[in-house]
Design an enzyme around this catalytic site. Structure first.
Site, mmCIF file in Angstrom:
data_model
loop_
_atom_site.group_PDB
_atom_site.id
_atom_site.type_symbol
_atom_site.label_atom_id
_atom_site.label_comp_id
_atom_site.label_asym_id
_atom_site.label_seq_id
_atom_site.Cartn_x
_atom_site.Cartn_y
_atom_site.Cartn_z
ATOM 1 N N TYR A 157 74.400 -31.568 -27.154
ATOM 2 C CA TYR A 157 75.084 -32.856 -27.003
ATOM 3 C C TYR A 157 76.371 -32.720 -26.200
ATOM 4 O O TYR A 157 77.084 -31.727 -26.353
ATOM 5 C CB TYR A 157 75.425 -33.419 -28.391
ATOM 6 N N TRP A 201 79.067 -34.817 -22.908
ATOM 7 C CA TRP A 201 79.182 -35.708 -21.759
ATOM 8 C C TRP A 201 79.044 -35.010 -20.418
ATOM 9 O O TRP A 201 78.845 -35.670 -19.401
ATOM 10 C CB TRP A 201 80.515 -36.452 -21.812
#
Ligand SMILES: Nc1nc2c(c(=O)[nH]1)N[C@H]1C(S)=C(S)[C@@H](COP(=O)(O)OP(=O)(O)OC[C@H]3O[C@@H](n4cnc5c(=O)[nH]c(N)nc54)[C@H](O)[C@@H]3O)O[C@H]1N2
Ligand SMILES: Nc1nc2c(c(=O)[nH]1)N[C@H]1C(S)=C(S)[C@@H](COP(=O)(O)OP(=O)(O)OC[C@H]3O[C@@H](n4cnc5c(=O)[nH]c(N)nc54)[C@H](O)[C@@H]3O)O[C@H]1N2
Ligand SMILES: [Mo]
Length: 784
Positions: free
Chosen positions: A112, A114
């Site tokens: 996980y 960005w």
């Protein structure tokens, strides 16, 4: 080499970057951005700075076969630098060993995070695609951003529209809204960012226009500054995590005074009778009236009465920030807000109804592009195991354990290898001390990183990757009609390589080269994705320039095929032709599905459930009397570029700023700028005090993003030195329904820090040596 000025896109904006003789020397906002973010400047001095991972590096203890010591993976352990050949051979052999011994489910690669903007060099897409070619991995579902909402909204509204897209657009709000009530506020800070890249920042102007057009704006938050910049806003302070109680009381007033919209409820909703009985107290003996809510929230009853009447009197838009559901029972403020909006009966009207995250990013309220942007295809994952993303430490700590999730019972597989590319779990996860412990369990941790983040420093094998400035890419961002040719501006730093190139070489070693690359190099993939985008756009009636012209021009402004939209407008106009994707086809104020799960922490209708950790928990609050909120940082995106000039300028005494009410500070002898200790039973950290009256007493705010910096030997044991709030936050799921993060349900105590203040060491790169320093190591594990 000379000078080059190019356009590039980051999550926080589009910038003109200037390179001279191979050095990055300038970063200026793109001239088309009406409200640019200063965060872009952080790239200067860092992209080519000492915290870049320069060469493949392997933790010395791992090379020595020392996996058993309980604290073997630590930030202060030295790394051995090796050649790419050696590193890739070792990674391929390790993947092969774990797969063949334990099966692919023993690889956790939720990965996980960005990463960076850019469609092709998207780290998660690349790592998932690669692992799928070799038999898959244990993955994750949901996000840290809005996991509870991703589960509750489909049950109630049939989709995650108005959370992740398809919001009512700003134009309708500007023109029609007369009252905007924003739970969690509308901080400008967070609208700097849009996942996939921003070009035009438009949220501030939209809110300014709405207010100029006569809308009243109310910020319902413990924090006065959760308001847009330069827009007249009323502040309605409340105790953190009490929003559900206030919303239920607003519903109570509407029902009591007959102000609710019976016709709307009858035509578009199911379950009103059940929730009505609950609100009036007929089902549990406790009316959810304003007097009841006042005790829980600190908002007086008369204020709730008046607000409910004002809401019913005119066009009212409810905005709920994502932060509210990152808390204990975070499903409830969302379900309750929808219930309130349904009672008001304005869902589907422009400028009325409800939407989520209007200032959580720059995306909400901007029209959709009307077609989907292509992305790197990930293929099929042959492993069925997955976790809700925030259960990651539980996964590592409890192999074979089982837990409830959205009506299912899931089992944690036994994880032996962790692969992370494009995220920073030592930034994003809760209860980091627990994560440090969990992280010791797998045999091998591999991380692709640009910088020596805490996650890289807790890895066994670190592979250096490029930044967007060092590779070609495409910026195609949702709800953004500017597309950008992100051309390489500088050479890759030292030995950094693209994630794609790394996985292509690993795939070659594991015999899946063709499946991974499909015979394309990076630039061919970029062209290929562009071609797909043209097809999708054309099918929606949107023209895109041919690739050559686009690449030559550096960007293109596309005409929008959608310019205005009202959330559930079609459903309102014709609920038979446009039913919701819920079991009833309507808004489910009562859900038989959720009721059937029999979860005491998430019943079949919106309900008040006391948070486990909040100021209303008197036993706990006696010891830890301050509610800690850990919002997004204004000066960066998460932990990215915390070492850059913009983030460093906002540090106080070199640490993350802790906002504390003047009264709370005075009671503790804390002065502005002092180093303070923030602590609870899970951990402690240092921060720099900022005294303010923008918070209600009893609440402190410590933004996320300070690079995790645990005490080194000889320093106060267990102390995090830099102000990372995640040493304090609890690692518990919202409820058995969504199992999502609850960072905003945290109690702490704050005190002056006395004694010698240990230095911040997060920005000192780790010690590295080369193989010649490892006598007797050559020959082991395929080293050469
Ligand atoms: N207490 C608390 N904790 C929170 C939150 C909160 O509100 N409070 N919010 C949560 C939320 S909503 C989120 S989304 C998470 C964010 O958590 P993350 O998304 O994990 O945080 P980032 O700092 O953005 O981490 C991205 C990492 O990817 C690296 N990177 C960038 N580009 C590339 C690339 O091209 N390739 C590779 N391999 N790496 C790259 C960066 O250097 C950086 O280390 O945090 C969560 N944590
Ligand atoms: N500059 C910048 N912008 C960002 C990010 C970033 O890192 N930096 N991260 C992006 C990401 S990944 C995400 S998910 C979004 C997150 O967007 P949000 O979730 O909306 O953002 P937060 O900053 O966590 O919270 C917003 C405000 O909610 C308030 N709040 C917290 N708890 C409560 C409560 O119980 N009740 C009420 N009424 N208010 C409460 C806090 O005071 C906080 O300032 O932001 C995005 N935008
Ligand atoms: Mo997020």
């Amino acid at each position: 080499m000379g000078t080059a000025t190019l356009l590039t896109t980051m999550h926080w904006g589009t910038y003109e970057v200037r390179a001279e003789n191979g050095r990055l020397v300038g970063v200026e906002p793109w001239s088309g951005d009406p409200d640019p973010s200063p965060i872009g400047r952080s790239m200067l001095g860092t992209v080519q700075g000492e915290l870049r991972v320069a060469r493949p590096a392997i933790r010395r203890g791992w090379l020595e076969g020392n996996r058993s010591s309980p604290a073997s993976r630590r930030v202060d352990e030295p790394f051995v630098e090796v050649s790419w050949e050696t590193a890739l051979d070792i990674v391929a052999a390790e993947l092969q060993r774990v797969r063949s011994t334990h099966g692919n489910s023993a690889v956790y690669a939720g990965s996980y995070g960005w990463a960076s903007a850019g469609r092709f060099h998207h780290a998660q897409g690349q790592v998932h695609r690669f692992l799928n070619t070799i038999g898959g991995y244990t993955g994750s579902v949901l996000s840290y951003s809005y996991g509870a909402a991703e589960i509750i909204l489909p049950h109630v509204l049939g989709s995650t529209d108005a959370l992740t897209g398809n919001h009512t657009t700003w134009d309708g709000i500007e023109e029609h809204a007369k009252l905007i009530v924003a739970f969690g506020g509308l901080p400008w800070r967070n609208t700097q960012v849009q996942g996939g890249g921003s070009a035009r920042h438009e949220a501030s102007a939209a809110l300014r226009n709405a207010v100029a057009n006569g809308a009243r704006l109310v910020n319902v938050s413990p924090v006065r500054d959760d308001a847009p910049r330069g827009v007249e806003t009323e502040w309605l302070p409340l105790r953190p995590n009490s929003d559900t109680a206030v919303m239920l009381a607003l519903c109570h007033v509407l029902i009591r005074e007959g102000l609710h919209d019976e016709a709307f409820l009858a035509r578009y909703c199911t379950g009103f009778e059940t929730v009505r009985a609950y609100i009036l107290g007929q089902s549990d003996g406790q009316p959810k009236d304003p007097a009841w809510a006042a005790k829980l929230s600190g908002v007086d009853a008369a204020t709730i009465d008046a607000l409910a009447r004002d809401m019913a009197a005119d066009r009212t838009m409810l905005m709920v920030s994502w932060s509210l559901q990152r808390a204990d029972h975070g499903e409830q403020p969302y379900w309750t807000a929808i219930t309130l909006a349904a009672l008001l009966g304005q869902i589907g009207l422009p400028g009325g109804g409800i939407g989520f995250g209007y200032s959580s990013t720059n995306g909400a309220g901007r029209p959709e592009m009307g077609f989907r942007w292509p992305s790197v295809p990930q293929g099929k994952n042959a492993v069925a195991h997955f976790i809700p993303v925030a259960r990651m430490a539980d996964l590592l700590l409890n192999p074979g354990g089982s837990f409830d999730f959205n009506g299912a019972r899931l089992t944690y597989p036994d994880i032996r290898l962790v692969y992370w590319a494009g995220g920073n779990p030592f930034h994003h996860h809760q209860d980091l001390n627990r994560l440090v412990e969990a992280w010791q369990r797998p045999e091998t941790v591999i991380v692709n990183e640009q910088f020596w983040t805490a996650t890289a420093r807790h890895a066994d094998i670190v592979l250096p990757v490029t930044t967007p400035l060092e590779r070609n890419d495409l910026a195609f961002s949702n709800r953004e009609n500017l597309i950008v040719a992100m051309k390489q501006a500088i050479e890759p730093f030292q030995q950094a390589r693209d994630d794609f190139a790394i996985f292509a070489d690993l795939a070659a070693r594991l015999g899946t080269s063709e499946a991974f690359t499909e015979g394309r190099g990076a630039d061919e993939w970029i062209r290929h994705l562009y071609g797909q985008a043209v097809e999708n756009a054309n099918a929606a009636g949107v023209e895109m320039p041919p690739f050559e012209r686009f690449w030559q021009d550096g960007h293109a402004d596309l005409a929008r095929s959608v310019t205005s939209q009202t959330f559930l407008g079609a459903f309102r106009a014709d609920p038979e032709r446009h039913p919701l994707a819920t079991p009833s086809g309507r808004i489910e104020l009562f859900s038989a599905t959720i009721e059937s799960f029999s979860y005491d922490d998430c019943p079949g209708h919106a309900a008040w459930r006391e948070p486990r950790e909040w100021l209303g928990n008197e036993n706990l609050a006696e010891q830890f009397p301050l509610h800690l909120l850990s919002p997004q940082p204004a000066d960066k995106l998460h932990s990215q570029y915390d070492h850059g000039s913009v983030s460093r300028a906002s540090k106080v005494a070199g640490r993350a700023p802790l906002l504390i009410n003047r009264e709370d500070a005075a009671a503790r002898g804390i002065v502005d700028g002092a180093v303070v200790k923030v602590f609870n039973e899970r951990g402690s950290c240092l921060a720099g005090a900022v005294l303010t009256d923008s918070l209600i007493p009893g609440v402190v705010q410590l933004p996320t993003g300070a690079w995790f910096d645990p005490a080194r030997p000889g320093e106060p044991e267990g102390l995090e030195k830099h102000g990372n709030p995640n040493v304090l936050t609890p690692d518990r799921g919202t409820s058995r329904l969504a199992q999502s993060p609850t960072c905003n349900s945290t109690l702490v105590q704050v005190s002056r820090f006395t004694g010698t203040v240990p230095p911040v060491t997060a920005f000192d790169p780790p010690a590295t040596t080369d193989l010649s320093d490892l006598p007797g190591m050559s020959g082991r594990k395929g080293l050469s």
